[in-house]
Design a protein around this motif. Structure first.
Motif, PDB file in Angstrom:
ATOM      1  N   SER A  53       0.832  -1.205   0.000  1.00  0.00           N
ATOM      2  CA  SER A  53       0.000   0.000   0.000  1.00  0.00           C
ATOM      3  C   SER A  53       0.867   1.256   0.000  1.00  0.00           C
ATOM      4  CB  SER A  53      -0.896   0.028   1.244  1.00  0.00           C
ATOM      5  OG  SER A  53      -0.098   0.189   2.408  1.00  0.00           O
ATOM      6  N   GLU A  55       0.560   3.569   2.160  1.00  0.00           N
ATOM      7  CA  GLU A  55       0.924   3.759   3.569  1.00  0.00           C
ATOM      8  C   GLU A  55       2.200   2.984   3.910  1.00  0.00           C
ATOM      9  OE1 GLU A  55      -0.901   3.003   8.055  1.00  0.00           O
ATOM     10  OE2 GLU A  55      -2.107   2.474   6.304  1.00  0.00           O
ATOM     11  N   GLN A  56       2.294   1.739   3.441  1.00  0.00           N
ATOM     12  CA  GLN A  56       3.487   0.937   3.718  1.00  0.00           C
ATOM     13  C   GLN A  56       4.707   1.501   2.991  1.00  0.00           C
ATOM     14  OE1 GLN A  56       3.908  -1.031   6.058  1.00  0.00           O
ATOM     15  NE2 GLN A  56       5.861  -1.955   5.590  1.00  0.00           N
ATOM     16  N   TYR A  89       3.882   1.411  -5.727  1.00  0.00           N
ATOM     17  CA  TYR A  89       4.375   1.290  -4.344  1.00  0.00           C
ATOM     18  C   TYR A  89       5.713   0.562  -4.312  1.00  0.00           C
ATOM     19  CZ  TYR A  89      -0.609   2.199  -3.640  1.00  0.00           C
ATOM     20  OH  TYR A  89      -1.878   2.717  -3.687  1.00  0.00           O
TER      21      TYR A  89
END
Length: 162
Positions: A53, A55-56, A89
């Protein structure tokens, strides 16, 4: 540490190498990391796909920045990604050396393709370093001395507690 983009609970992120071998080992690991083909997961030529993601991705980038800021030396992972991967990502496999036990990258689980190579002078120090973690679910021991491997394995605390 690079399998499944390092997003594996038993990724070997902290690597401890005997002092006299650390630099050569680190350079060879970084060379291998630089050779890993990063790309889309459905491309048969891809060796390492994207993180799970946005976020990751930001979390892993934050750890990499933290390592640099703390004085760890980055050996691979700082070269730019191919423009075709922009917006994905993706993060390059990253190898740090000159790490200290109190650095955030050594204390926390990154859950990304980031390896930290430290060194030890003797067996006792290797065991102490290996056990100095809260997230050590697994460990690997590489030696030509089978008796040493069994002795060290018996002292390593690599299982969840409580």
């Amino acid at each position: 540490m690079f399998f499944n983009q390092g997003q594996c609970c038993i990724a070997g992120a902290r690597v401890f190498v005997q002092e006299g071998l650390r630099d050569e080992f680190s350079e060879r690991l970084a060379e291998r990391a630089r050779s890993i083909r990063v790309g889309p997961g459905l491309d048969a030529a891809t060796e390492m796909g994207p993180l799970v993601s946005a976020e990751q991705l930001e979390r892993v980038r934050g750890y990499i920045a933290s390592g640099r800021e703390a004085g760890a030396r980055i050996l691979s992972g700082d070269d730019p990604l191919d423009a075709s991967l922009a917006g994905g990502y993706f993060v390059r496999p990253t190898v740090f050396t000159d790490v200290a036990a109190d650095m955030r990258i050594m204390r926390e689980e990154i859950f990304g393709p980031v390896a930290m190579v430290g060194s030890f002078s003797d067996e006792d120090e290797a065991v102490a370093l290996a056990n100095d973690t809260h997230f050590g679910l697994a460990a690997g021991i590489f030696t030509r001395d089978v008796k040493r491997a069994h002795r060290v394995a018996a002292r390593i605390e690599a299982a969840p507690s409580g």
